[in-house]
Motif scaffolding. Structure first.
Motif, PDB file in Angstrom:
ATOM      1  N   LEU A   1       2.351  16.564  -2.765  1.00 28.45           N
ATOM      2  CA  LEU A   1       3.671  16.726  -2.158  1.00 28.45           C
ATOM      3  C   LEU A   1       4.162  15.448  -1.510  1.00 28.45           C
ATOM      4  CD1 LEU A   1       3.519  20.294  -0.569  1.00 28.45           C
ATOM      5  CD2 LEU A   1       4.352  19.584  -2.812  1.00 28.45           C
ATOM      6  N   ASP A   2       3.258  14.569  -1.092  1.00 26.73           N
ATOM      7  CA  ASP A   2       3.675  13.285  -0.535  1.00 26.73           C
ATOM      8  C   ASP A   2       4.519  12.511  -1.538  1.00 26.73           C
ATOM      9  OD1 ASP A   2       2.361  13.844   1.780  1.00 26.73           O
ATOM     10  OD2 ASP A   2       0.730  12.411   1.495  1.00 26.73           O
ATOM     11  N   PHE A   3       4.106  12.506  -2.790  1.00 29.19           N
ATOM     12  CA  PHE A   3       4.837  11.779  -3.815  1.00 29.19           C
ATOM     13  C   PHE A   3       6.147  12.480  -4.160  1.00 29.19           C
ATOM     14  CE2 PHE A   3       0.222  11.268  -4.620  1.00 29.19           C
ATOM     15  CZ  PHE A   3       0.109   9.949  -4.218  1.00 29.19           C
ATOM     16  N   ALA A   4       6.131  13.810  -4.155  1.00 35.00           N
ATOM     17  CA  ALA A   4       7.360  14.558  -4.423  1.00 35.00           C
ATOM     18  C   ALA A   4       8.396  14.317  -3.330  1.00 35.00           C
ATOM     19  CB  ALA A   4       7.046  16.053  -4.541  1.00 35.00           C
ATOM     20  N   ARG A   5       7.947  14.296  -2.064  1.00 36.74           N
ATOM     21  CA  ARG A   5       8.874  14.037  -0.958  1.00 36.74           C
ATOM     22  C   ARG A   5       9.393  12.602  -1.002  1.00 36.74           C
ATOM     23  NH1 ARG A   5       5.437  17.365   2.024  1.00 36.74           N
ATOM     24  NH2 ARG A   5       4.206  15.566   2.655  1.00 36.74           N
ATOM     25  N   ALA A   6       8.510  11.648  -1.311  1.00 34.28           N
ATOM     26  CA  ALA A   6       8.940  10.252  -1.379  1.00 34.28           C
ATOM     27  C   ALA A   6      10.046  10.083  -2.420  1.00 34.28           C
ATOM     28  CB  ALA A   6       7.752   9.349  -1.703  1.00 34.28           C
ATOM     29  N   ASP A   7       9.892  10.733  -3.560  1.00 30.12           N
ATOM     30  CA  ASP A   7      10.921  10.675  -4.600  1.00 30.12           C
ATOM     31  C   ASP A   7      12.221  11.298  -4.104  1.00 30.12           C
ATOM     32  OD1 ASP A   7      11.541  10.448  -7.697  1.00 30.12           O
ATOM     33  OD2 ASP A   7      12.141  12.474  -7.096  1.00 30.12           O
ATOM     34  N   PHE A   8      12.133  12.445  -3.430  1.00 27.61           N
ATOM     35  CA  PHE A   8      13.323  13.119  -2.897  1.00 27.61           C
ATOM     36  C   PHE A   8      13.998  12.262  -1.832  1.00 27.61           C
ATOM     37  CE2 PHE A   8      15.567  15.967  -0.040  1.00 27.61           C
ATOM     38  CZ  PHE A   8      16.241  16.829  -0.899  1.00 27.61           C
ATOM     39  N   TYR A   9      13.221  11.715  -0.920  1.00 26.45           N
ATOM     40  CA  TYR A   9      13.773  10.891   0.156  1.00 26.45           C
ATOM     41  C   TYR A   9      14.526   9.689  -0.391  1.00 26.45           C
ATOM     42  CZ  TYR A   9      10.955  13.319   3.716  1.00 26.45           C
ATOM     43  OH  TYR A   9      10.405  14.243   4.564  1.00 26.45           O
ATOM     44  N   GLU A  10      13.939   9.011  -1.383  1.00 23.23           N
ATOM     45  CA  GLU A  10      14.548   7.790  -1.909  1.00 23.23           C
ATOM     46  C   GLU A  10      15.790   8.087  -2.730  1.00 23.23           C
ATOM     47  OE1 GLU A  10      13.931   4.661  -1.357  1.00 23.23           O
ATOM     48  OE2 GLU A  10      12.281   5.103   0.019  1.00 23.23           O
ATOM     49  N   ARG A  11      15.732   9.086  -3.578  1.00 25.00           N
ATOM     50  CA  ARG A  11      16.852   9.354  -4.478  1.00 25.00           C
ATOM     51  C   ARG A  11      18.053   9.951  -3.759  1.00 25.00           C
ATOM     52  NH1 ARG A  11      14.545  12.700  -9.352  1.00 25.00           N
ATOM     53  NH2 ARG A  11      16.707  12.474 -10.039  1.00 25.00           N
ATOM     54  N   THR A  12      17.829  10.693  -2.675  1.00 28.26           N
ATOM     55  CA  THR A  12      18.933  11.260  -1.907  1.00 28.26           C
ATOM     56  C   THR A  12      19.418  10.313  -0.819  1.00 28.26           C
ATOM     57  OG1 THR A  12      17.405  12.359  -0.353  1.00 28.26           O
ATOM     58  CG2 THR A  12      18.114  13.621  -2.300  1.00 28.26           C
ATOM     59  N   GLY A  13      18.619   9.298  -0.487  1.00 24.68           N
ATOM     60  CA  GLY A  13      18.980   8.403   0.601  1.00 24.68           C
ATOM     61  C   GLY A  13      18.651   8.968   1.966  1.00 24.68           C
ATOM     62  N   LEU A  14      17.919  10.053   2.008  1.00 20.21           N
ATOM     63  CA  LEU A  14      17.621  10.721   3.271  1.00 20.21           C
ATOM     64  C   LEU A  14      16.844   9.818   4.229  1.00 20.21           C
ATOM     65  CD1 LEU A  14      17.606  13.310   5.000  1.00 20.21           C
ATOM     66  CD2 LEU A  14      15.502  13.980   3.825  1.00 20.21           C
TER      67      LEU A  14
ATOM     68  N   TYR B   1      -4.083   6.058  -3.916  1.00 20.04           N
ATOM     69  CA  TYR B   1      -2.986   6.742  -3.225  1.00 20.04           C
ATOM     70  C   TYR B   1      -1.860   5.758  -2.890  1.00 20.04           C
ATOM     71  CZ  TYR B   1      -0.441   9.132   0.512  1.00 20.04           C
ATOM     72  OH  TYR B   1       0.549   9.678   1.293  1.00 20.04           O
ATOM     73  N   PHE B   2      -2.218   4.626  -2.271  1.00 21.85           N
ATOM     74  CA  PHE B   2      -1.194   3.672  -1.847  1.00 21.85           C
ATOM     75  C   PHE B   2      -0.529   3.000  -3.049  1.00 21.85           C
ATOM     76  CE2 PHE B   2      -3.780   3.989   2.010  1.00 21.85           C
ATOM     77  CZ  PHE B   2      -2.792   4.208   2.948  1.00 21.85           C
ATOM     78  N   ALA B   3      -1.295   2.719  -4.103  1.00 18.16           N
ATOM     79  CA  ALA B   3      -0.704   2.126  -5.295  1.00 18.16           C
ATOM     80  C   ALA B   3       0.285   3.092  -5.940  1.00 18.16           C
ATOM     81  CB  ALA B   3      -1.811   1.749  -6.282  1.00 18.16           C
ATOM     82  N   ARG B   4      -0.088   4.354  -6.023  1.00 18.17           N
ATOM     83  CA  ARG B   4       0.810   5.342  -6.624  1.00 18.17           C
ATOM     84  C   ARG B   4       2.035   5.577  -5.752  1.00 18.17           C
ATOM     85  NH1 ARG B   4      -0.704  11.643  -7.871  1.00 18.17           N
ATOM     86  NH2 ARG B   4       1.357  12.284  -8.635  1.00 18.17           N
ATOM     87  N   MET B   5       1.853   5.546  -4.417  1.00 17.81           N
ATOM     88  CA  MET B   5       2.995   5.735  -3.528  1.00 17.81           C
ATOM     89  C   MET B   5       3.991   4.595  -3.678  1.00 17.81           C
ATOM     90  SD  MET B   5       4.604   7.552  -1.366  1.00 17.81           S
ATOM     91  CE  MET B   5       3.402   8.811  -0.898  1.00 17.81           C
ATOM     92  N   MET B   6       3.505   3.359  -3.762  1.00 14.83           N
ATOM     93  CA  MET B   6       4.405   2.230  -3.973  1.00 14.83           C
ATOM     94  C   MET B   6       5.135   2.357  -5.305  1.00 14.83           C
ATOM     95  SD  MET B   6       2.478  -1.113  -2.382  1.00 14.83           S
ATOM     96  CE  MET B   6       0.970  -0.892  -3.323  1.00 14.83           C
ATOM     97  N   TYR B   7       4.404   2.776  -6.332  1.00 13.61           N
ATOM     98  CA  TYR B   7       5.021   2.976  -7.640  1.00 13.61           C
ATOM     99  C   TYR B   7       6.104   4.046  -7.577  1.00 13.61           C
ATOM    100  CZ  TYR B   7       5.508   4.716 -12.420  1.00 13.61           C
ATOM    101  OH  TYR B   7       6.010   5.151 -13.620  1.00 13.61           O
ATOM    102  N   THR B   8       5.821   5.154  -6.874  1.00  9.62           N
ATOM    103  CA  THR B   8       6.785   6.255  -6.765  1.00  9.62           C
ATOM    104  C   THR B   8       8.048   5.813  -6.045  1.00  9.62           C
ATOM    105  OG1 THR B   8       5.001   7.901  -6.750  1.00  9.62           O
ATOM    106  CG2 THR B   8       7.133   8.592  -5.885  1.00  9.62           C
TER     107      THR B   8
END
Length: 231
Positions: free
Chosen positions: A79-92, A28-35
């Protein structure tokens, strides 16, 4: 009789690896860092009104005991990974942190329409459907082969110590100078009903909560002894 000699450091390494694997979700943590790294440095930036996409696979560690579809709990994990991608790409997330705030999930609901089979590639589409001063509401769709929507989730992201609406307006100005499509002015009817159900649940829990016991306040000059007025 054969004797197998295992060096002490090897036994410690094996034991430590098993302990780490059993107590920490390494994948989980490795994939989250990758995302996060991929979204921050290698993917195109997005407007907060855009729909972002991430892809995932239903693997053997995602299926349930029936062995033929994704476990229901795994949807929310994805959804954790989907939100992380959204948060980073939008700058939220970065702008919320810069404003001294924080974001956490306050509620979530999901509707399953058709199960996802093992080794199926799924696209998760995420978008912000509404926001106010304290909350950002997001909708996520799990789309399988052929474009079929297997599940729909709605999440309520609570923004604390800053204004969610102000952050969203800032992101709109930074990304497109406010010239992109208009942001949602009114909460969708299905979302409004869901919020009302959450409020009813909260009211019910508050009414059932046991009152806190009264605490006697001692006189600070009485060395810990409670002084009462007897006159």
């Amino acid at each position: 009789m054969w004797t197998v000699c295992v060096p002490g450091w090897s036994a410690i390494l094996v034991a430590g690896t098993l302990l780490l694997y059993g107590t920490l979700d390494i994948a989980y943590f490795a994939r989250m860092m990758y995302t996060v790294v991929k979204a921050r440095y290698f993917r195109k930036k997005a407007c907060i009104l855009d729909t972002t996409e991430v892809e995932c696979w239903c693997l053997l560690n995602d299926i349930d005991t029936l062995l033929y579809h994704m476990n229901n709990a795994r949807y929310l994990r994805e959804l954790d990974f989907a939100r992380a991608d959204f948060y980073e790409r939008t700058g939220l997330y970065a702008n919320i942190k810069a404003a001294g705030g924080a974001v956490l999930q306050g509620a979530a609901t999901i509707r399953y329409r058709r199960y996802i089979k093992p080794f199926t590639r799924v696209t998760i589409k995420s978008r912000a459907v509404f926001w106010d001063e304290k909350t950002l509401f997001m909708e996520h769709e799990f789309i399988g082969p052929g474009g079929f929507v297997h599940a729909v989730a709605v999440c309520r992201q609570r923004v604390i110590d800053t204004s969610a609406a102000a952050i969203a307006e800032l992101l709109l100005q930074l990304h497109c100078g406010g010239t992109c499509k208009s942001y949602p002015q009114k909460m969708p009817p299905e979302l409004e009903l869901w919020v009302q159900s959450n409020e009813l649940s909260s009211a019910k829990l508050r009414s059932q909560a046991a009152p806190l016991p009264a605490i006697e306040q001692p006189d600070p000059l009485a060395c810990g002894e409670v002084v009462t007025n007897t006159e």
